[in-house]
Design a protein around this motif. Structure first.
Motif, PDB file in Angstrom:
ATOM      1  N   UNK A 117      -1.696   5.381  13.355  1.00  7.27           N
ATOM      2  CA  UNK A 117      -0.799   4.277  13.663  1.00  7.27           C
ATOM      3  C   UNK A 117      -1.333   2.981  13.075  1.00  7.27           C
ATOM      4  N   UNK A 118      -2.660   2.770  13.245  1.00  6.82           N
ATOM      5  CA  UNK A 118      -3.273   1.582  12.653  1.00  6.82           C
ATOM      6  C   UNK A 118      -3.048   1.579  11.150  1.00  6.82           C
ATOM      7  N   UNK A 126      -1.240  -0.674   6.294  1.00 10.76           N
ATOM      8  CA  UNK A 126      -0.621  -0.449   4.985  1.00 10.76           C
ATOM      9  C   UNK A 126       0.518  -1.445   4.744  1.00 10.76           C
ATOM     10  N   UNK A 127       1.397  -1.586   5.745  1.00 11.35           N
ATOM     11  CA  UNK A 127       2.527  -2.495   5.570  1.00 11.35           C
ATOM     12  C   UNK A 127       2.061  -3.940   5.474  1.00 11.35           C
ATOM     13  N   UNK A 178      -7.786  -6.825   4.924  1.00 10.75           N
ATOM     14  CA  UNK A 178      -7.633  -5.970   3.743  1.00 10.75           C
ATOM     15  C   UNK A 178      -6.612  -6.549   2.762  1.00 10.75           C
ATOM     16  N   UNK A 179      -5.545  -7.139   3.303  1.00  5.24           N
ATOM     17  CA  UNK A 179      -4.539  -7.767   2.448  1.00  5.24           C
ATOM     18  C   UNK A 179      -5.165  -8.865   1.614  1.00  5.24           C
ATOM     19  N   UNK A 230      10.453   3.633  -3.286  1.00  5.34           N
ATOM     20  CA  UNK A 230      10.498   4.928  -2.616  1.00  5.34           C
ATOM     21  C   UNK A 230       9.112   5.316  -2.136  1.00  5.34           C
ATOM     22  N   UNK A 231       8.109   5.093  -2.970  1.00  5.21           N
ATOM     23  CA  UNK A 231       6.752   5.465  -2.582  1.00  5.21           C
ATOM     24  C   UNK A 231       6.262   4.631  -1.408  1.00  5.21           C
ATOM     25  N   UNK A 232       6.516   3.309  -1.466  1.00  5.61           N
ATOM     26  CA  UNK A 232       6.074   2.428  -0.382  1.00  5.61           C
ATOM     27  C   UNK A 232       6.723   2.866   0.931  1.00  5.61           C
ATOM     28  N   UNK A 233       8.053   3.084   0.892  1.00  5.74           N
ATOM     29  CA  UNK A 233       8.755   3.497   2.108  1.00  5.74           C
ATOM     30  C   UNK A 233       8.215   4.840   2.585  1.00  5.74           C
ATOM     31  N   UNK A 234       8.005   5.745   1.634  1.00  7.46           N
ATOM     32  CA  UNK A 234       7.543   7.058   2.049  1.00  7.46           C
ATOM     33  C   UNK A 234       6.181   6.988   2.725  1.00  7.46           C
ATOM     34  N   UNK A 235       5.264   6.200   2.131  1.00  6.79           N
ATOM     35  CA  UNK A 235       3.920   6.112   2.715  1.00  6.79           C
ATOM     36  C   UNK A 235       4.008   5.527   4.127  1.00  6.79           C
ATOM     37  N   UNK A 236       4.799   4.450   4.271  1.00 13.31           N
ATOM     38  CA  UNK A 236       4.951   3.843   5.596  1.00 13.31           C
ATOM     39  C   UNK A 236       5.501   4.867   6.585  1.00 13.31           C
TER      40      UNK A 236
END
Lengths: 408, 421
Positions: free
Chosen positions: A22-23, A28-29, A334-335, B286-292
């Motif tokens: 979850x983290x 990542x986002x 990290x960003x 697509x890759x960004x959305x998929x990873x998320x």
């Protein structure tokens, strides 16, 4: 409160893998958003600075109404002296005077209508990039009278080279016939076809003679060290000018398209960021909800032991808070680290050169790492995840201890 | 030998069928978790399809609008014209071979134009412009006229000797509808030619460069003024599909040797690049959305596996091979992905239906679009390729991401697993 926090922290790490995943989704986002917003701001800065340095400058002084109707007769009297005053009183500013008109430009073979710009050869290099883009011959000097520089495309279309003569035909400020023969001493190449096709530059004094301008000119161009200082620059200039009818105009009015294009781009980018935030919120909601569902029995026992639903709810909420905060802090760190790499090396994508030449950008640009780009994405995701966490916390209130304890 | 082989195959088939049933039942054992997961996958697929449709709509609109700014899908010129757009570089009217090639059913319409630099003067001002001589009835779909004419009328024919100018140009020249202006240019012998024209129409496009840059008159009027007989500067055409032009361009090149035939991507490099950048962007998005999204997917599957540790240990102790357990988890994940995709595609479809006839994004506070060459009304564009690609990305990468939980499940040691609570 202390036990609440400890309990929440331990609960999080009962399933280290789940918490880590979850983290990871949050981090990542966050990293993607920090990086994208920083690059976006960087590209705007680059776009503004490069467009303004080409010719416009950060601030201009003009005669009233000249902006809407750039006509030869709307002039600033004593422009050169006024420019000298501004130059001596405003620190860190470059100041140049220009007069602009229109003439039919003819070589032996061809004729084209073109914009004629009278510039101060000594000061123009400080307010425009054109003098630095001379590819053949030289730029104008203060002693020139019948000399001119033109763009590469115009030179090709008129079929002239350095040393050839051009005839200018137009009308002067007083309506008289304006004509002159000038020698091309330099050819510039800015890569922007419009700029390279439609402009002839002359010394200001020559322009004033040809077009019967006396000591008047059309604009005083002022460039500071960065477009962010436009406001203060414009205030200082205003205070120096005694003639209140003159207008002091900032770049966003001189180049309305630039600011608008940036706004349009920014608003459309929001759609993308919004969708990404929704996605992360969903992913986090999923984990939070599952972590509550699978502990139904445990919560049942806690309730049976006399812990109030509000307290259990608070515990679950604290877990979410700890998770979201940890994610946000890691995401920011990290960003920043990821973006810092591009801060050092610049960023460019395939095909950027064509885009760059249209907007007069260099072929790579640098992200802007400031509080906005660094915090905006992570904070929005934090808020979205906390909203997602409300539902599982509220569910606790619906639990019946006995039933809950019997759940497997 | 072959008989036992067949038997083994049959038994593998039965086992797979059995695993499929178990997997299907497994995902509905905790239906709430499954529903949440399906929701997450659906939102991910929606994000891919919907946003791509909207972004493509924006870029398409930009391209369609630009094509109407005198570009068209394909243009033909004398080879030197684009570098030096002078009357000297004009070309003869289309030969019979070229006219025949232009009958191609894929070509919707084509037209010829005179397009040369000129100087326009009113009593008070002079400005440099591009004089464009057109055959008005042939410009349908190639030009922003006549729908942007705000005052007066459109040109009536190629012989029309009125001129149409932009509102901003009229303002700069301080003239109004019906007034006279003088146009001056050069003929092929480099002699200056000029004549007076009456302004019969004024157009308003909101783009200053267009409004101050072009002056339109009849094609034959322009040819007479410039002493160029039937010569023209360019030939422009539109086709049924601006994305696939290579075949038409090749045919026209054969039919018009010695002339330069270029598709819009080459005529306006910036627009061509926009489309290429857009294609690259779609894949990255697509890759960004998929990873998320995949963090959630792996998470759910991992939990589903851990929760059943005892059960998995038991069936292993009863003799089930680890590879079959791996297969079973993968089938579960496959079901989740397929159901999520169905929901996601449905969601995308539902969210595109209300905006397919145009979505006014200026209501969202999006400003300055016309300056960026975009329109405030957005028409989403759903390409089959984008939809297929997003579904494939989710299925393929989704199964790859599920390998980890599946491998964890298969790796349990039976005895330990059974004794765990």
């Amino acid at each position: 409160m202390g036990i609440n926090l400890t309990l929440a922290w331990r609960n999080l790490w009962r399933y280290p893998r789940r918490t880590a995943l979850t983290l990871a989704a949050i981090v990542f986002s966050d990293v993607i958003l920090v990086w994208m917003i920083a690059l976006q701001l960087g590209s705007y800065d680059m776009m503004i600075d490069n467009t303004l340095r080409a010719f416009t400058g950060h601030v201009q002084v003009q005669a009233p109404g000249y902006l809407d109707k750039p006509q030869l007769r709307r002039t600033i009297p004593g422009a050169t002296d006024l420019a000298a005053d501004i130059r001596s009183q405003v620190s860190n500013a470059s100041v140049g005077v220009r007069a602009l008109g229109f003439a039919l430009v003819s070589s032996e073979q061809r004729s084209y209508g073109a914009q004629i710009a009278g510039v101060q050869p000594d000061y123009e290099p400080e307010v425009s990039v054109i003098p630095g883009l001379i590819k053949e011959g030289r730029y104008l000097s203060d002693t020139d009278q019948d000399q001119a520089v033109i763009g590469r495309v115009m030179a090709r279309n008129l079929q002239v080279e350095v040393g050839d003569e051009l005839t200018l035909l137009g009308s002067g400020k007083d309506g008289s016939f304006a004509a002159a023969v000038v020698t091309v001493v330099g050819i510039y190449d800015s890569g922007n076809t419009e700029l390279d096709r439609y402009m002839v530059q002359l010394p200001l004094t020559a322009f004033q003679n040809i077009f019967s301008m006396g000591d008047t000119a059309h604009t005083i161009v002022i460039t500071g060290s960065s477009h962010e200082q436009t406001q203060s620059l414009s205030r200082q200039v205003r205070s120096i000018i005694t003639d209140n009818s003159l207008e002091v105009i900032n770049w966003d009015r001189l180049q309305p398209g630039l600011k608008q294009a940036i706004q349009a781009d920014f608003s459309t980018a929001w759609m993308m960021y919004g969708v990404l935030v929704i996605l992360v919120a969903f992913s986090v909601l999923n984990t939070f909800l599952m972590s509550v569902l699978e502990r139904t029995r445990e919560f049942g026992i806690m309730l049976a032991l006399g812990v109030t639903p509000a307290k259990v709810g608070r515990l679950v909420f604290t877990e979410s808070l700890l998770m979201a905060t940890t994610g946000m802090l890691l995401g920011i760190a990290l960003g920043a680290a990821f973006t810092a790499y591009f801060l050092l090396h610049g960023f460019s994508y395939p095909g950027m050169e064509e885009l760059a030449s249209k907007f007069n950008l260099p072929d790579r640009f640098y992200p802007v790492l400031n509080p906005v780009s660094l915090l905006l994405g992570p904070v929005v995701i934090f808020i979205a995840t906390m909203l997602a966490a409300l539902w599982p916390a509220i569910r606790i209130h619906l639990l019946q201890p006995v039933e809950a304890m019997q759940t497997v | 030998m072959s008989a036992s082989h067949a038997e083994e195959n049959r038994s593998l088939g039965t086992v797979t069928a059995m695993l499929t049933i178990i997997a299907w039942r497994n995902i509905w054992r905790n239906h709430r978790r499954t529903l949440i997961m399906l929701g997450a996958i659906a939102v991910g697929v929606w994000a891919m399809i919907w946003l791509t449709a909207v972004m493509r709509g924006m870029v398409d609109q930009m391209i369609v609008d630009s094509i109407k700014n005198l570009i068209g899908h394909v243009q033909i010129h004398a080879p030197a014209y684009r570098d030096d757009p002078s009357i000297v570089n004009s070309m003869p009217a289309p030969t019979s071979a070229l006219t025949e090639a232009l009958q191609d059913p894929a070509i919707t319409t084509w037209t010829t134009r005179v397009r040369v630099p000129a100087v326009i003067s009113s009593e008070r001002e002079s400005m440099g412009v591009t004089l464009v001589g057109i055959s008005p009835e042939r410009e349908q779909g190639l030009l922003f006229l006549p729908e942007t004419i705000s005052l007066g009328r459109y040109l009536e024919s190629a012989q029309d000797d009125g001129v149409i100018i932009g509102a901003k140009l009229a303002e700069r020249l301080e003239i109004q509808l019906g007034w006279r202006i003088v146009l001056m240019s050069q003929d092929p012998e480099n002699e200056i030619v000029d004549r007076g024209f009456r302004v019969v129409g004024i157009f308003d496009t909101e783009m200053e460069a267009i409004e101050t840059g072009y002056v339109f008159t009849g094609l034959e009027t322009a040819q007479r003024l410039l002493n160029m007989q039937t010569q023209v500067s360019e030939l422009a055409l539109i086709t049924q599909d601006y994305r696939h032009l290579q075949a038409i361009v090749d045919r026209l090149r054969t039919a018009a040797p010695g002339l330069e035939v270029l598709p819009w991507q080459e005529l306006d490099k910036y627009l061509g690049t926009m489309l290429a950048v857009m294609d690259g962007f779609v894949l990255i998005w697509y890759l960004v959305v998929f990873i998320a999204m995949s963090f959630g997917l792996v998470n759910t599957l991992l939990m589903a596996v851990f929760e059943r540790t005892r059960e998995i240990g038991l069936i292993q102790a009863l003799g089930m091979k680890p590879s079959l357990i791996l297969l079973q988890v993968l089938i579960e994940s496959f079901f989740l992905l397929i159901l999520g995709l169905v929901l996601g595609n449905l969601l995308s479809w539902l969210s595109i239906i209300p905006i397919q006839d145009g979505w006014d994004i200026s209501a969202l506070g999006v400003e300055g679009l016309e300056y960026a060459g975009m329109s405030a009304i957005l028409y989403p564009v759903v390409l089959a390729n984008d939809v297929i690609l997003s579904n494939v990305v989710v299925i393929v990468l989704g199964l790859i991401a599920s390998l980890y939980p599946a491998w964890r499940a298969a790796r349990h040691v039976p005895v330990e697993a059974i004794t765990r609570i």
